[in-house]
Design a protein around this motif. Structure first.
Motif, PDB file in Angstrom:
ATOM      1  N   SER A 162      -1.575  10.142  -2.712  1.00  0.00           N
ATOM      2  CA  SER A 162      -2.393  10.759  -1.650  1.00  0.00           C
ATOM      3  C   SER A 162      -2.618   9.781  -0.501  1.00  0.00           C
ATOM      4  CB  SER A 162      -3.736  11.231  -2.217  1.00  0.00           C
ATOM      5  OG  SER A 162      -3.538  12.267  -3.162  1.00  0.00           O
ATOM      6  N   PHE A 163      -2.854   8.514  -0.831  1.00  0.00           N
ATOM      7  CA  PHE A 163      -3.022   7.501   0.207  1.00  0.00           C
ATOM      8  C   PHE A 163      -1.741   7.350   1.017  1.00  0.00           C
ATOM      9  CE2 PHE A 163      -2.687   3.218   1.864  1.00  0.00           C
ATOM     10  CZ  PHE A 163      -3.922   3.017   2.467  1.00  0.00           C
ATOM     11  N   GLU A 200       0.820  -1.211   0.000  1.00  0.00           N
ATOM     12  CA  GLU A 200       0.000   0.000   0.000  1.00  0.00           C
ATOM     13  C   GLU A 200       0.857   1.265   0.000  1.00  0.00           C
ATOM     14  OE1 GLU A 200      -2.781  -0.199   3.206  1.00  0.00           O
ATOM     15  OE2 GLU A 200      -3.928  -1.825   2.300  1.00  0.00           O
ATOM     16  N   THR A 201       1.900   1.256   0.818  1.00  0.00           N
ATOM     17  CA  THR A 201       2.815   2.402   0.831  1.00  0.00           C
ATOM     18  C   THR A 201       4.245   1.973   0.509  1.00  0.00           C
ATOM     19  OG1 THR A 201       3.384   2.323   3.198  1.00  0.00           O
ATOM     20  CG2 THR A 201       1.356   3.472   2.585  1.00  0.00           C
ATOM     21  N   ASN A 241      -1.356  10.320   3.389  1.00  0.00           N
ATOM     22  CA  ASN A 241      -2.309  10.257   4.506  1.00  0.00           C
ATOM     23  C   ASN A 241      -1.928   9.186   5.525  1.00  0.00           C
ATOM     24  OD1 ASN A 241      -3.892  12.342   3.539  1.00  0.00           O
ATOM     25  ND2 ASN A 241      -5.236  10.975   2.367  1.00  0.00           N
ATOM     26  N   SER A 242      -1.211   8.155   5.086  1.00  0.00           N
ATOM     27  CA  SER A 242      -0.865   7.049   5.979  1.00  0.00           C
ATOM     28  C   SER A 242       0.108   7.472   7.076  1.00  0.00           C
ATOM     29  CB  SER A 242      -0.260   5.881   5.185  1.00  0.00           C
ATOM     30  OG  SER A 242       1.062   6.183   4.762  1.00  0.00           O
ATOM     31  N   ASP A 266      -0.813   4.927  -4.793  1.00  0.00           N
ATOM     32  CA  ASP A 266      -1.579   6.165  -4.739  1.00  0.00           C
ATOM     33  C   ASP A 266      -0.845   7.174  -3.858  1.00  0.00           C
ATOM     34  OD1 ASP A 266      -3.339   8.235  -4.278  1.00  0.00           O
ATOM     35  OD2 ASP A 266      -5.060   6.959  -3.856  1.00  0.00           O
TER      36      ASP A 266
END
Length: 388
Positions: free
Chosen positions: A362-363, A334-335, A366-367, A360
């Protein structure tokens, strides 16, 4: 408080935190001193000490050596008290060669006028003697790495010649006993991660409160990535930058390396024509490189590691060895991407896997909101409430 709300904290909990903050702000002790190992580089420990000073701006900072040109410029406005020999230290190598001198300084400096000592320590600052009626709270970034993780350093990463290293290696068990004994009087230990809390418990048999180091998320931004990978850090053995160089050599991928250190010549000797060394750079250049890299390659084992958080605050993913602090800061697939073996082939497979995925920005950004500066400040003040 908005960040706490966004993270799912209830209004009741936020009210309690605000109430505790009000209590803390109205009951500042008469005398606080901040202690930090040394200010000679721009590292995560130095930045955290700066944040502590911003929280308690009236507190003087005691340190062994302060080099204004090589550490954070914001420190120039602070009241910094150094060892008398500080002015003669012109390099990190000389500083490390004089460790016994700094040990004697911290062990003997008198802080009897202070009620609360806040130390930021990776090695020596924690040895400060607590005033008779005072308390010592230590933000321990790590136990003394050279003593407790000696194998993570090659001789090329040490500022001594081989005969001296051999002597030091023989007395490490005795030095460990001294380190253990002098750490015991600390009233409260705070550390940067569960990884370090476990290590501190193993080494010193002390429980540690976990407060993540801060990143001022607003200082970083998302940009369009360019065609290069990035490594950032001191060029010493346990960072394992050589793995990133050799992997990118084989894959013919562009790699930019930011940082300097004892092993730079060795690393430059194995670097192909797709590898670029920038050395030390200013803050704006660093932030730009964070925001425009394809990904950060992080092949070492860090106690915590601020660089992966700063890169993610810029919306870029991390390719990291699956160990240490990154397990608490990077979310797999995810990151970022993890590789399981600390060798070239494992890293190459991780890079190839990364290039077949989409992330992503932006994701990713935000993480890491949970590491924002505002949360750190609230957590520190809440943790210190009982001493006020």
């Amino acid at each position: 408080m908005l960040i706490l709300t966004n993270l799912g904290y209830s209004g009741k909990i936020i009210t309690q935190i605000r109430s505790r903050m009000d209590i803390v702000q109205n009951k500042i002790p008469k005398k606080i001193a901040i202690i930090h190992d040394a200010f000679i580089v721009k590292g995560g420990a130095e930045r955290l000490a700066l944040h502590l000073s911003n929280l308690f701006p009236e507190a003087p900072i005691y340190t062994s050596v302060y080099q204004p040109k090589t550490t954070f410029s914001e420190l120039k406005t602070k009241q910094i008290i150094t060892h008398p020999f500080s002015r003669w230290v012109k390099s990190e190598k000389l500083f490390k060669q004089l460790y016994p001198l700094w040990f004697l300084y911290y062990f003997n400096v008198k802080l009897t006028e202070y009620e609360l000592i806040l130390s930021s320590s990776t090695y020596l600052a924690k040895y400060i003697q607590t005033p008779k009626n005072g308390q010592h709270i230590c933000y321990m970034h790590s136990p003394f790495r050279f003593l407790w993780k000696r194998n993570s350093y090659t001789n090329n990463s040490l500022p001594f010649n081989s005969p001296i290293i051999q002597i030091i290696d023989r007395i490490i068990p005795s030095l460990q006993k001294i380190d253990f004994k002098l750490t015991q009087p600390i009233d409260q230990v705070i550390t940067n991660s569960q990884n370090m809390a476990n290590f501190i418990q193993t080494v010193y048999h002390k429980n540690a409160v976990i407060i993540y180091p801060p990143v001022d998320i607003q200082q970083y931004n998302i940009q369009n990535p360019q065609n290069f990978y990035l490594c950032v850090g001191r060029l010493i053995s346990y960072k394992n930058i050589d793995l990133a160089i050799q992997a990118c050599n084989q894959l013919k991928r562009k790699l930019v390396i930011i940082g300097d250190g004892f092993e730079r010549n060795k690393l430059e000797a194995i670097a192909g024509n797709t590898i670029t060394f920038l050395g030390k750079v200013d803050e704006e250049t660093l932030k730009s490189m964070y925001a425009t890299c394809k990904a950060l390659i992080f092949p070492g084992v860090e106690d915590f590691g601020m660089v992966p958080i700063e890169v993610q605050a810029s919306g870029r993913p991390v390719i990291a060895y699956r160990s240490g602090g990154v397990l608490e800061t990077v979310t797999e697939n995810e990151t970022g991407i993890f590789f399981d073996d600390q060798n070239i082939d494992s890293l190459i497979q991780a890079i190839i896997s990364f290039e077949n995925r989409r992330f992503d920005p932006s994701f990713i950004r935000n993480s890491v909101q949970r590491f924002d500066l505002s949360i750190f400040e609230e957590s520190i003040k809440t943790s210190l409430q009982k001493y006020f």
